[in-house]
Design a protein around this motif. Structure first.
Motif, PDB file in Angstrom:
ATOM      1  N   THR A  24       0.825  -1.212   0.000  1.00 32.23           N
ATOM      2  CA  THR A  24       0.000   0.000   0.000  1.00 32.23           C
ATOM      3  C   THR A  24       0.855   1.256   0.000  1.00 32.23           C
ATOM      4  O   THR A  24       0.598   2.203  -0.760  1.00 32.23           O
ATOM      5  CB  THR A  24      -0.939   0.000   1.220  1.00 32.23           C
ATOM      6  N   PHE A  25       1.892   1.275   0.834  1.00 39.76           N
ATOM      7  CA  PHE A  25       2.772   2.441   0.891  1.00 39.76           C
ATOM      8  C   PHE A  25       3.442   2.683  -0.462  1.00 39.76           C
ATOM      9  O   PHE A  25       3.598   3.826  -0.912  1.00 39.76           O
ATOM     10  CB  PHE A  25       3.840   2.255   1.972  1.00 39.76           C
ATOM     11  N   ARG A  26       3.839   1.607  -1.116  1.00 46.11           N
ATOM     12  CA  ARG A  26       4.488   1.746  -2.420  1.00 46.11           C
ATOM     13  C   ARG A  26       3.504   2.241  -3.474  1.00 46.11           C
ATOM     14  O   ARG A  26       3.864   3.049  -4.347  1.00 46.11           O
ATOM     15  CB  ARG A  26       5.102   0.408  -2.850  1.00 46.11           C
ATOM     16  N   THR A  27       2.258   1.763  -3.410  1.00 45.96           N
ATOM     17  CA  THR A  27       1.246   2.204  -4.362  1.00 45.96           C
ATOM     18  C   THR A  27       0.943   3.688  -4.197  1.00 45.96           C
ATOM     19  O   THR A  27       0.817   4.435  -5.165  1.00 45.96           O
ATOM     20  CB  THR A  27      -0.053   1.392  -4.183  1.00 45.96           C
ATOM     21  N   LEU A  28       0.826   4.129  -2.939  1.00 46.47           N
ATOM     22  CA  LEU A  28       0.497   5.529  -2.664  1.00 46.47           C
ATOM     23  C   LEU A  28       1.701   6.451  -2.808  1.00 46.47           C
ATOM     24  O   LEU A  28       1.554   7.655  -2.915  1.00 46.47           O
ATOM     25  CB  LEU A  28      -0.078   5.653  -1.246  1.00 46.47           C
ATOM     26  N   GLY A  29       2.885   5.873  -2.784  1.00 45.37           N
ATOM     27  CA  GLY A  29       4.089   6.688  -2.922  1.00 45.37           C
ATOM     28  C   GLY A  29       4.479   7.427  -1.662  1.00 45.37           C
ATOM     29  O   GLY A  29       5.160   8.448  -1.716  1.00 45.37           O
ATOM     30  N   GLY A  30       4.103   6.926  -0.502  1.00 44.81           N
ATOM     31  CA  GLY A  30       4.443   7.569   0.758  1.00 44.81           C
ATOM     32  C   GLY A  30       3.921   6.784   1.941  1.00 44.81           C
ATOM     33  O   GLY A  30       3.208   5.794   1.773  1.00 44.81           O
ATOM     34  N   VAL A  31       4.293   7.235   3.125  1.00 47.91           N
ATOM     35  CA  VAL A  31       3.907   6.552   4.361  1.00 47.91           C
ATOM     36  C   VAL A  31       3.095   7.505   5.230  1.00 47.91           C
ATOM     37  O   VAL A  31       3.517   8.642   5.475  1.00 47.91           O
ATOM     38  CB  VAL A  31       5.154   6.076   5.139  1.00 47.91           C
ATOM     39  N   PRO A  32       1.909   7.087   5.716  1.00 48.35           N
ATOM     40  CA  PRO A  32       1.106   7.958   6.572  1.00 48.35           C
ATOM     41  C   PRO A  32       1.698   8.074   7.975  1.00 48.35           C
ATOM     42  O   PRO A  32       2.487   7.224   8.394  1.00 48.35           O
ATOM     43  CB  PRO A  32      -0.256   7.249   6.606  1.00 48.35           C
ATOM     44  N   THR A  33       1.310   9.096   8.681  1.00 47.72           N
ATOM     45  CA  THR A  33       1.763   9.270  10.057  1.00 47.72           C
ATOM     46  C   THR A  33       1.264   8.138  10.932  1.00 47.72           C
ATOM     47  O   THR A  33       1.973   7.641  11.803  1.00 47.72           O
ATOM     48  CB  THR A  33       1.259  10.616  10.622  1.00 47.72           C
ATOM     49  N   TYR A  34       0.016   7.690  10.698  1.00 44.83           N
ATOM     50  CA  TYR A  34      -0.499   6.535  11.437  1.00 44.83           C
ATOM     51  C   TYR A  34      -1.467   5.756  10.553  1.00 44.83           C
ATOM     52  O   TYR A  34      -1.993   6.275   9.567  1.00 44.83           O
ATOM     53  CB  TYR A  34      -1.190   6.964  12.738  1.00 44.83           C
ATOM     54  N   CYS A  35      -1.684   4.503  10.894  1.00 42.63           N
ATOM     55  CA  CYS A  35      -2.605   3.620  10.167  1.00 42.63           C
ATOM     56  C   CYS A  35      -3.694   3.170  11.130  1.00 42.63           C
ATOM     57  O   CYS A  35      -3.393   2.660  12.213  1.00 42.63           O
ATOM     58  CB  CYS A  35      -1.873   2.391   9.633  1.00 42.63           C
ATOM     59  N   LEU A  36      -4.948   3.354  10.733  1.00 44.25           N
ATOM     60  CA  LEU A  36      -6.069   2.871  11.528  1.00 44.25           C
ATOM     61  C   LEU A  36      -6.464   1.477  11.054  1.00 44.25           C
ATOM     62  O   LEU A  36      -6.618   1.244   9.856  1.00 44.25           O
ATOM     63  CB  LEU A  36      -7.259   3.813  11.394  1.00 44.25           C
ATOM     64  N   THR A  37      -6.626   0.547  11.974  1.00 49.23           N
ATOM     65  CA  THR A  37      -7.016  -0.799  11.608  1.00 49.23           C
ATOM     66  C   THR A  37      -8.253  -1.220  12.405  1.00 49.23           C
ATOM     67  O   THR A  37      -8.590  -0.612  13.423  1.00 49.23           O
ATOM     68  CB  THR A  37      -5.900  -1.815  11.899  1.00 49.23           C
ATOM     69  N   ASP A  38      -8.881  -2.267  11.931  1.00 46.39           N
ATOM     70  CA  ASP A  38      -9.942  -2.889  12.697  1.00 46.39           C
ATOM     71  C   ASP A  38      -9.298  -3.600  13.885  1.00 46.39           C
ATOM     72  O   ASP A  38      -8.070  -3.658  14.005  1.00 46.39           O
ATOM     73  CB  ASP A  38     -10.683  -3.895  11.809  1.00 46.39           C
ATOM     74  N   ASN A  39     -10.109  -4.164  14.770  1.00 44.90           N
ATOM     75  CA  ASN A  39      -9.558  -4.837  15.951  1.00 44.90           C
ATOM     76  C   ASN A  39      -9.176  -6.286  15.632  1.00 44.90           C
ATOM     77  O   ASN A  39      -9.678  -7.236  16.223  1.00 44.90           O
ATOM     78  CB  ASN A  39     -10.562  -4.785  17.107  1.00 44.90           C
ATOM     79  N   GLU A  40      -8.298  -6.434  14.655  1.00 46.41           N
ATOM     80  CA  GLU A  40      -7.808  -7.755  14.284  1.00 46.41           C
ATOM     81  C   GLU A  40      -6.861  -8.273  15.356  1.00 46.41           C
ATOM     82  O   GLU A  40      -6.081  -7.516  15.947  1.00 46.41           O
ATOM     83  CB  GLU A  40      -7.074  -7.687  12.940  1.00 46.41           C
ATOM     84  N   LYS A  41      -6.882  -9.581  15.583  1.00 50.68           N
ATOM     85  CA  LYS A  41      -5.997 -10.170  16.588  1.00 50.68           C
ATOM     86  C   LYS A  41      -4.533 -10.033  16.190  1.00 50.68           C
ATOM     87  O   LYS A  41      -3.649 -10.034  17.047  1.00 50.68           O
ATOM     88  CB  LYS A  41      -6.356 -11.638  16.797  1.00 50.68           C
ATOM     89  N   THR A  42      -4.283  -9.922  14.889  1.00 48.63           N
ATOM     90  CA  THR A  42      -2.913  -9.719  14.427  1.00 48.63           C
ATOM     91  C   THR A  42      -2.362  -8.386  14.924  1.00 48.63           C
ATOM     92  O   THR A  42      -1.177  -8.243  15.171  1.00 48.63           O
ATOM     93  CB  THR A  42      -2.861  -9.751  12.892  1.00 48.63           C
ATOM     94  N   VAL A  43      -3.251  -7.416  15.071  1.00 52.35           N
ATOM     95  CA  VAL A  43      -2.834  -6.062  15.450  1.00 52.35           C
ATOM     96  C   VAL A  43      -3.043  -5.811  16.941  1.00 52.35           C
ATOM     97  O   VAL A  43      -2.171  -5.290  17.629  1.00 52.35           O
ATOM     98  CB  VAL A  43      -3.614  -5.014  14.628  1.00 52.35           C
ATOM     99  N   THR A  44      -4.227  -6.183  17.453  1.00 56.19           N
ATOM    100  CA  THR A  44      -4.585  -5.924  18.849  1.00 56.19           C
ATOM    101  C   THR A  44      -4.690  -7.255  19.600  1.00 56.19           C
ATOM    102  O   THR A  44      -5.551  -8.076  19.277  1.00 56.19           O
ATOM    103  CB  THR A  44      -5.927  -5.182  18.930  1.00 56.19           C
ATOM    104  N   VAL A  45      -3.834  -7.467  20.582  1.00 55.69           N
ATOM    105  CA  VAL A  45      -3.821  -8.757  21.284  1.00 55.69           C
ATOM    106  C   VAL A  45      -4.850  -8.817  22.406  1.00 55.69           C
ATOM    107  O   VAL A  45      -5.350  -9.887  22.759  1.00 55.69           O
ATOM    108  CB  VAL A  45      -2.407  -9.067  21.836  1.00 55.69           C
ATOM    109  N   GLU A  46      -5.176  -7.636  22.985  1.00 62.19           N
ATOM    110  CA  GLU A  46      -6.196  -7.600  24.029  1.00 62.19           C
ATOM    111  C   GLU A  46      -6.585  -6.152  24.293  1.00 62.19           C
ATOM    112  O   GLU A  46      -5.984  -5.218  23.740  1.00 62.19           O
ATOM    113  CB  GLU A  46      -5.673  -8.238  25.334  1.00 62.19           C
ATOM    114  N   HIS A  47      -7.618  -5.968  25.135  1.00 57.87           N
ATOM    115  CA  HIS A  47      -8.045  -4.640  25.561  1.00 57.87           C
ATOM    116  C   HIS A  47      -7.993  -4.567  27.083  1.00 57.87           C
ATOM    117  O   HIS A  47      -8.505  -5.455  27.766  1.00 57.87           O
ATOM    118  CB  HIS A  47      -9.466  -4.332  25.085  1.00 57.87           C
TER     119      HIS A  47
END
Length: 272
Positions: free
Chosen positions: A30-53
């Motif tokens: 995605t970063f390569r397609t857009l030609g840059g990197v955002p300051t932050y990335c918002l994701t859904d609450n996937e277990k790959t990203v969020t291990v717990e609350h």
């Protein structure tokens, strides 16, 4: 967002799993397609990203933190405003494809292999309001995504906003170039209203940049030959010349399905 946030270009990548290596690969693509990197990335609450609350605060996967740091970004989790309706929102395209645009009826079999995209050919879907033009393009975009391609979707006013946003720092050409990195670009609902000067400029720039390089799909109430009724004649002539040179024109007919449902009482749920 430093670069990617300047242009609202959806990048859709179909994957078979949501493991950490896959997530990292998708971010990189995605970063390569857009030609840059955002300051932050918002994701859904996937277990790959969020291990717990803890106290409703998302705890980030410690293995993902260094990956994000490598690119100079931060990965954050977002909470849906209305969790009960979340699934229905995500299913919109699938429902349109399955129920509103039956593939066997409305999509030519030739679109099964998307040879037209390989030949950089365009598609113009033209017809009265309510005859399925947007649903046609939406289903086509979904099929392209399922075939592993990237798709961008705009309204004509989205292009106007893009021109205004990037004219300030003279980065319009760069913004258009980033958009044309996607395999299929869709522009929806041209011809309902007169096109503003910024929208006309954005549409011309996009068509010109994509000409013989990328495929465009356009839905319109007007046939492209009548675009000079809604935008300056000189700009319309140059735009249509490039748009139709390698284009398939599909004409939809019939009564509006919305009006048909309204007049038969199927547009609302009966009270009481």
């Amino acid at each position: 967002m430093r670069v990617a946030g300047l242009v609202q270009v959806p990048v859709v990548i179909p994957v078979l799993d949501k493991t950490l290596p896959t997530v990292a690969a998708c971010l990189d693509a995605t970063f390569r397609t857009l030609g840059g990197v955002p300051t932050y990335c918002l994701t859904d609450n996937e277990k790959t990203v969020t291990v717990e609350h803890v106290a409703r605060i998302a705890v980030r996967n410690p293995e993902l933190v260094p990956i994000a740091r490598y690119y100079g970004t931060v990965v954050r989790s977002c909470m849906p405003a209305d969790p009960a309706s979340k699934g229905g929102t995500e299913a919109t395209v699938r429902i349109a494809k399955r129920d509103l645009v039956p593939t066997a009826v409305n999509l030519r079999p030739d679109y099964g292999d998307f040879a037209e995209l390989g030949r950089r050919e365009n598609l113009c879907v033209v017809g009265p309001s309510g005859t399925g033009k947007s649903h046609f393009c939406e289903a086509l975009g979904q099929l392209a995504v399922e075939a592993g391609m990237t798709v961008a979707w705009f309204t004509i006013e989205d292009l106007a906003a893009l021109i205004r946003r990037h004219r300030v720092d003279d980065s319009v050409s760069k913004a258009i170039t980033r958009i044309t990195r996607t395999d299929l670009i869709l522009v929806n609902d041209i011809g309902l209203l007169p096109v503003s000067p910024d929208a006309a400029e954005g549409f011309y720039r996009l068509v010109d940049a994509a000409y013989e390089r990328r495929s465009l799909a356009v839905s319109s109430n007007l046939h492209p030959s009548g675009f000079d009724e809604i935008m300056p004649k000189t700009l319309a002539t140059a735009t249509v010349d490039r748009l139709l040179h390698h284009a398939h024109v599909v004409v939809t007919q019939g009564d509006s399905h919305r009006l048909a449902e309204a007049t038969t009482g199927r547009g609302v749920v009966p009270l009481g």
